[in-house]
Design a protein around this motif. Structure first.
Motif, PDB file in Angstrom:
ATOM      1  N   HIS A 259      -6.520 -58.398  10.822  1.00 52.54           N
ATOM      2  CA  HIS A 259      -6.520 -59.839  10.507  1.00 52.54           C
ATOM      3  C   HIS A 259      -5.505 -60.179   9.420  1.00 52.54           C
ATOM      4  O   HIS A 259      -4.812 -61.208   9.519  1.00 52.54           O
ATOM      5  CB  HIS A 259      -7.926 -60.258  10.058  1.00 52.54           C
ATOM      6  CG  HIS A 259      -8.028 -61.681   9.606  1.00 52.54           C
ATOM      7  ND1 HIS A 259      -8.017 -62.755  10.478  1.00 52.54           N
ATOM      8  CD2 HIS A 259      -8.112 -62.213   8.353  1.00 52.54           C
ATOM      9  CE1 HIS A 259      -8.106 -63.882   9.796  1.00 52.54           C
ATOM     10  NE2 HIS A 259      -8.164 -63.581   8.505  1.00 52.54           N
ATOM     11  N   LEU A 260      -5.395 -59.322   8.408  1.00 54.15           N
ATOM     12  CA  LEU A 260      -4.518 -59.616   7.271  1.00 54.15           C
ATOM     13  C   LEU A 260      -3.091 -59.095   7.456  1.00 54.15           C
ATOM     14  O   LEU A 260      -2.245 -59.296   6.592  1.00 54.15           O
ATOM     15  CB  LEU A 260      -5.110 -59.029   5.984  1.00 54.15           C
ATOM     16  CG  LEU A 260      -6.438 -59.632   5.501  1.00 54.15           C
ATOM     17  CD1 LEU A 260      -6.923 -58.925   4.248  1.00 54.15           C
ATOM     18  CD2 LEU A 260      -6.299 -61.136   5.248  1.00 54.15           C
ATOM     19  N   GLY A 261      -2.835 -58.426   8.583  1.00 53.04           N
ATOM     20  CA  GLY A 261      -1.483 -57.922   8.826  1.00 53.04           C
ATOM     21  C   GLY A 261      -1.156 -56.690   8.012  1.00 53.04           C
ATOM     22  O   GLY A 261      -0.037 -56.541   7.504  1.00 53.04           O
ATOM     23  N   LEU A 262      -2.116 -55.772   7.897  1.00 58.75           N
ATOM     24  CA  LEU A 262      -1.919 -54.514   7.180  1.00 58.75           C
ATOM     25  C   LEU A 262      -2.003 -53.352   8.156  1.00 58.75           C
ATOM     26  O   LEU A 262      -2.533 -53.500   9.261  1.00 58.75           O
ATOM     27  CB  LEU A 262      -2.988 -54.353   6.090  1.00 58.75           C
ATOM     28  CG  LEU A 262      -3.036 -55.458   5.031  1.00 58.75           C
ATOM     29  CD1 LEU A 262      -4.278 -55.317   4.162  1.00 58.75           C
ATOM     30  CD2 LEU A 262      -1.774 -55.436   4.175  1.00 58.75           C
ATOM     31  N   GLY A 263      -1.507 -52.176   7.746  1.00 60.02           N
ATOM     32  CA  GLY A 263      -1.449 -51.037   8.650  1.00 60.02           C
ATOM     33  C   GLY A 263      -2.347 -49.886   8.244  1.00 60.02           C
ATOM     34  O   GLY A 263      -2.670 -49.714   7.058  1.00 60.02           O
ATOM     35  N   VAL A 264      -2.723 -49.080   9.236  1.00 60.83           N
ATOM     36  CA  VAL A 264      -3.497 -47.854   9.024  1.00 60.83           C
ATOM     37  C   VAL A 264      -2.774 -46.721   9.750  1.00 60.83           C
ATOM     38  O   VAL A 264      -2.440 -46.843  10.927  1.00 60.83           O
ATOM     39  CB  VAL A 264      -4.926 -47.990   9.580  1.00 60.83           C
ATOM     40  CG1 VAL A 264      -5.688 -46.672   9.419  1.00 60.83           C
ATOM     41  CG2 VAL A 264      -5.667 -49.127   8.896  1.00 60.83           C
ATOM     42  N   LYS A 265      -2.550 -45.610   9.042  1.00 56.85           N
ATOM     43  CA  LYS A 265      -1.888 -44.457   9.644  1.00 56.85           C
ATOM     44  C   LYS A 265      -2.877 -43.306   9.810  1.00 56.85           C
ATOM     45  O   LYS A 265      -3.817 -43.167   9.025  1.00 56.85           O
ATOM     46  CB  LYS A 265      -0.718 -43.982   8.768  1.00 56.85           C
ATOM     47  CG  LYS A 265       0.435 -44.964   8.693  1.00 56.85           C
ATOM     48  CD  LYS A 265       1.561 -44.406   7.849  1.00 56.85           C
ATOM     49  CE  LYS A 265       2.740 -45.379   7.785  1.00 56.85           C
ATOM     50  NZ  LYS A 265       3.857 -44.831   6.993  1.00 56.85           N
ATOM     51  N   ASP A 308      -9.179 -69.097   7.464  1.00 55.96           N
ATOM     52  CA  ASP A 308      -9.376 -69.308   6.028  1.00 55.96           C
ATOM     53  C   ASP A 308      -9.877 -68.035   5.330  1.00 55.96           C
ATOM     54  O   ASP A 308     -10.062 -68.024   4.112  1.00 55.96           O
ATOM     55  CB  ASP A 308     -10.319 -70.489   5.760  1.00 55.96           C
ATOM     56  CG  ASP A 308     -11.721 -70.273   6.317  1.00 55.96           C
ATOM     57  OD1 ASP A 308     -11.948 -69.254   6.993  1.00 55.96           O
ATOM     58  OD2 ASP A 308     -12.588 -71.141   6.072  1.00 55.96           O
ATOM     59  N   CYS A 309     -10.087 -66.955   6.073  1.00 54.81           N
ATOM     60  CA  CYS A 309     -10.405 -65.660   5.457  1.00 54.81           C
ATOM     61  C   CYS A 309      -9.086 -65.004   5.044  1.00 54.81           C
ATOM     62  O   CYS A 309      -8.493 -64.223   5.795  1.00 54.81           O
ATOM     63  CB  CYS A 309     -11.173 -64.775   6.436  1.00 54.81           C
ATOM     64  SG  CYS A 309     -12.875 -65.294   6.711  1.00 54.81           S
ATOM     65  N   LYS A 314     -13.314 -62.284   1.346  1.00 55.58           N
ATOM     66  CA  LYS A 314     -13.740 -63.336   2.278  1.00 55.58           C
ATOM     67  C   LYS A 314     -13.929 -62.771   3.682  1.00 55.58           C
ATOM     68  O   LYS A 314     -14.874 -63.123   4.390  1.00 55.58           O
ATOM     69  CB  LYS A 314     -12.704 -64.470   2.306  1.00 55.58           C
ATOM     70  CG  LYS A 314     -12.725 -65.369   1.083  1.00 55.58           C
ATOM     71  CD  LYS A 314     -11.676 -66.470   1.218  1.00 55.58           C
ATOM     72  CE  LYS A 314     -11.665 -67.383   0.003  1.00 55.58           C
ATOM     73  NZ  LYS A 314     -10.606 -68.418   0.106  1.00 55.58           N
ATOM     74  N   CYS A 315     -13.023 -61.901   4.086  1.00 54.03           N
ATOM     75  CA  CYS A 315     -13.142 -61.258   5.397  1.00 54.03           C
ATOM     76  C   CYS A 315     -14.430 -60.461   5.484  1.00 54.03           C
ATOM     77  O   CYS A 315     -15.144 -60.500   6.505  1.00 54.03           O
ATOM     78  CB  CYS A 315     -11.954 -60.328   5.647  1.00 54.03           C
ATOM     79  SG  CYS A 315     -10.376 -61.155   5.926  1.00 54.03           S
ATOM     80  N   PRO A 356      -9.880 -61.967  -6.294  1.00 50.86           N
ATOM     81  CA  PRO A 356      -9.703 -61.387  -4.957  1.00 50.86           C
ATOM     82  C   PRO A 356      -8.260 -61.146  -4.620  1.00 50.86           C
ATOM     83  O   PRO A 356      -7.355 -61.604  -5.305  1.00 50.86           O
ATOM     84  CB  PRO A 356     -10.318 -62.451  -4.025  1.00 50.86           C
ATOM     85  CG  PRO A 356     -10.245 -63.737  -4.799  1.00 50.86           C
ATOM     86  CD  PRO A 356     -10.353 -63.363  -6.238  1.00 50.86           C
ATOM     87  N   VAL A 357      -8.048 -60.399  -3.558  1.00 47.16           N
ATOM     88  CA  VAL A 357      -6.714 -60.008  -3.146  1.00 47.16           C
ATOM     89  C   VAL A 357      -6.309 -60.823  -1.914  1.00 47.16           C
ATOM     90  O   VAL A 357      -6.752 -60.563  -0.810  1.00 47.16           O
ATOM     91  CB  VAL A 357      -6.688 -58.505  -2.813  1.00 47.16           C
ATOM     92  CG1 VAL A 357      -5.296 -58.079  -2.393  1.00 47.16           C
ATOM     93  CG2 VAL A 357      -7.149 -57.696  -3.994  1.00 47.16           C
ATOM     94  N   PRO A 358      -5.447 -61.869  -2.095  1.00 52.41           N
ATOM     95  CA  PRO A 358      -5.072 -62.681  -0.942  1.00 52.41           C
ATOM     96  C   PRO A 358      -3.967 -62.026  -0.121  1.00 52.41           C
ATOM     97  O   PRO A 358      -2.929 -61.663  -0.654  1.00 52.41           O
ATOM     98  CB  PRO A 358      -4.583 -63.984  -1.581  1.00 52.41           C
ATOM     99  CG  PRO A 358      -4.124 -63.599  -2.944  1.00 52.41           C
ATOM    100  CD  PRO A 358      -4.873 -62.345  -3.335  1.00 52.41           C
ATOM    101  N   ASN A 359      -4.217 -61.855   1.159  1.00 58.55           N
ATOM    102  CA  ASN A 359      -3.206 -61.318   2.075  1.00 58.55           C
ATOM    103  C   ASN A 359      -2.550 -60.047   1.557  1.00 58.55           C
ATOM    104  O   ASN A 359      -1.357 -59.835   1.717  1.00 58.55           O
ATOM    105  CB  ASN A 359      -2.123 -62.361   2.342  1.00 58.55           C
ATOM    106  CG  ASN A 359      -2.458 -63.172   3.567  1.00 58.55           C
ATOM    107  OD1 ASN A 359      -3.069 -62.670   4.505  1.00 58.55           O
ATOM    108  ND2 ASN A 359      -2.089 -64.427   3.555  1.00 58.55           N
ATOM    109  N   GLY A 360      -3.335 -59.230   0.879  1.00 59.37           N
ATOM    110  CA  GLY A 360      -2.805 -57.954   0.428  1.00 59.37           C
ATOM    111  C   GLY A 360      -1.894 -58.036  -0.784  1.00 59.37           C
ATOM    112  O   GLY A 360      -1.202 -57.104  -1.107  1.00 59.37           O
ATOM    113  N   LYS A 361      -1.873 -59.161  -1.497  1.00 61.14           N
ATOM    114  CA  LYS A 361      -1.033 -59.291  -2.695  1.00 61.14           C
ATOM    115  C   LYS A 361      -1.914 -59.625  -3.893  1.00 61.14           C
ATOM    116  O   LYS A 361      -2.805 -60.434  -3.800  1.00 61.14           O
ATOM    117  CB  LYS A 361       0.033 -60.372  -2.490  1.00 61.14           C
ATOM    118  CG  LYS A 361       1.019 -60.026  -1.368  1.00 61.14           C
ATOM    119  CD  LYS A 361       1.971 -61.163  -1.128  1.00 61.14           C
ATOM    120  CE  LYS A 361       2.901 -60.841   0.041  1.00 61.14           C
ATOM    121  NZ  LYS A 361       3.752 -61.965   0.403  1.00 61.14           N
ATOM    122  N   ALA A 362      -1.623 -58.998  -4.993  1.00 59.75           N
ATOM    123  CA  ALA A 362      -2.451 -59.197  -6.193  1.00 59.75           C
ATOM    124  C   ALA A 362      -2.462 -60.664  -6.577  1.00 59.75           C
ATOM    125  O   ALA A 362      -1.433 -61.338  -6.558  1.00 59.75           O
ATOM    126  CB  ALA A 362      -1.937 -58.341  -7.328  1.00 59.75           C
TER     127      ALA A 362
END
Length: 363
Positions: A259-265, A308-309, A314-315, A356-362
């Motif tokens: 949802h937030l556009g982050l990756g998992v390896k 809005d998450c 929030k997610c 909180p951490v919005p969209n992966g940015k502090a």
């Protein structure tokens, strides 16, 4: 047959990457003699040891390590009534270490995991490989057939869209195991002597929309990007299920990363998993999970988070709401788990009040 590296093989000098930005979290019920083998790789780092079981027992840690140790009394003292969200008599208690850490990155490992050797016989610095995975981008939106294009000697193949080659931040790095595979109890029972000796020299991004079974015994993640999602659920003492703590965290984390556009390896690094747990004990812990997962997994596959998450918190609260709405019919346990997910976030925010951490940015 695969064998762990010897202390001598592991003793070559290493450069400690991110030594001031990473905590190593270890759940345990026993003395941590296994750290001697890891000393060349772990000694420069700070350890957070989460003691499970009897808090009056003294856990011995080899000299020379920088560590803090928390037992159940400490967890109750620090969290008060919210300590109910931290599992007891289960390695799921490790997630308390994630909560109290103040570092950007976490590496967590079990105390029956030893240093593995690569095919050349060289000791594998698992922590270093995890850090490399986390510091390079992921490519969840389009699969690269040479796997991780950011590894040395690899690149994007012909036909890979240039618009996607920048990649996205990597939130989690999931490592694997030589010797004892991470099997469920039924598989353990039918393959009691099976050992994994295959070393596959590959790291790949798990594609968007694809879930995976996350194992917590050799795992690293960016705490600032995804930390609040790494809740290992309610397991062990007083709960109807066990050995699904890391699975639950993995499913929640992957849905939120997508949802937030982050990756998992997943892939490298390997550790040497030394000890097979009792399959009959495991079956008693797992049997409801084996049944329930046939409904849990479709739930996560179909989960949609509103636009809005925009933060992990929030997610996660939204996922907890959906768990309560859709999984409580499977078993009342999920109603309790959903409440614990909310409690976890409240406790996380109390101990980590920077926002909180919005969209992966502090923030």
């Amino acid at each position: 047959m695969a064998e762990p590296a010897t202390a001598t093989q592991a003793a070559a000098p290493v450069v400690a990457l991110l030594k001031d930005e990473l905590d190593i979290v270890i759940p345990t019920i026993r003395n941590l003699d296994f750290l001697e083998m890891w000393r060349p790789f772990f000694q420069p780092y700070h350890l957070i040891i989460v003691q499970d079981g009897d808090p009056s027992k003294t856990i011995k840690v080899p000299e020379g390590f920088d560590y803090e140790l928390y037992n159940r009394n400490d967890i109750n003292r620090i969290l008060g009534p919210k300590a109910s969200c931290i599992s007891f008599k289960d390695s799921a208690c490790r997630c308390f270490g994630y909560m109290v850490s103040k570092k950007k990155y976490i590496f967590t490992i079990d105390d029956d995991c030893f240093v593995a050797k690569d095919p050349s016989g060289k000791a594998i610095n698992a922590l270093e490989q995890h850090i490399k995975n986390l510091l390079s981008p992921s490519t969840p939106f389009f699969f690269n057939t040479l796997y991780d294009p950011f590894r040395e000697g690899a690149d994007f193949v012909r036909g890979y869209p240039f618009s996607l080659r920048e990649g996205v931040p990597t939130a989690a790095s999931h490592g694997l195991w030589l010797n004892i595979p991470d099997y469920d109890a039924p598989t353990q029972l039918v393959k009691p002597l099976e050992r994994n000796t295959r070393y596959v020299d590959a790291v790949l991004t798990i594609p968007k929309g694809t879930l995976f079974p996350m194992c917590g015994m050799n795992l690293a993640f960016n705490r600032e990007l995804i930390g609040p999602a790494m809740y290992f659920g309610l397991m062990g003492d007083g709960q109807p299920i066990g050995r699904y703590d890391d699975m639950w965290a993995g499913w929640c984390t992957k849905v939120i990363c997508d949802h937030l556009g982050l990756g998992v390896k997943t892939g490298l690094p390997y550790i040497f998993h030394s000890k097979a747990s009792n399959p009959f004990v495991n079956l008693r812990k797992e049997y409801k999970g084996i049944y329930w997962q046939e409904e849990i997994i479709p739930f996560f596959q179909q989960a949609v988070l509103p636009k809005d998450c925009t933060t992990v918190q929030k997610c996660y609260i939204e996922l907890a709401k959906q768990v309560k709405e859709k999984l409580s019919k499977v078993d009342p346990y999920f109603d309790k788990l959903a409440d614990a997910m909310v409690t976890w976030i409240e406790a996380w925010d109390e101990l980590n009040p920077t926002g909180p951490v919005p969209n992966g940015k502090a923030a």
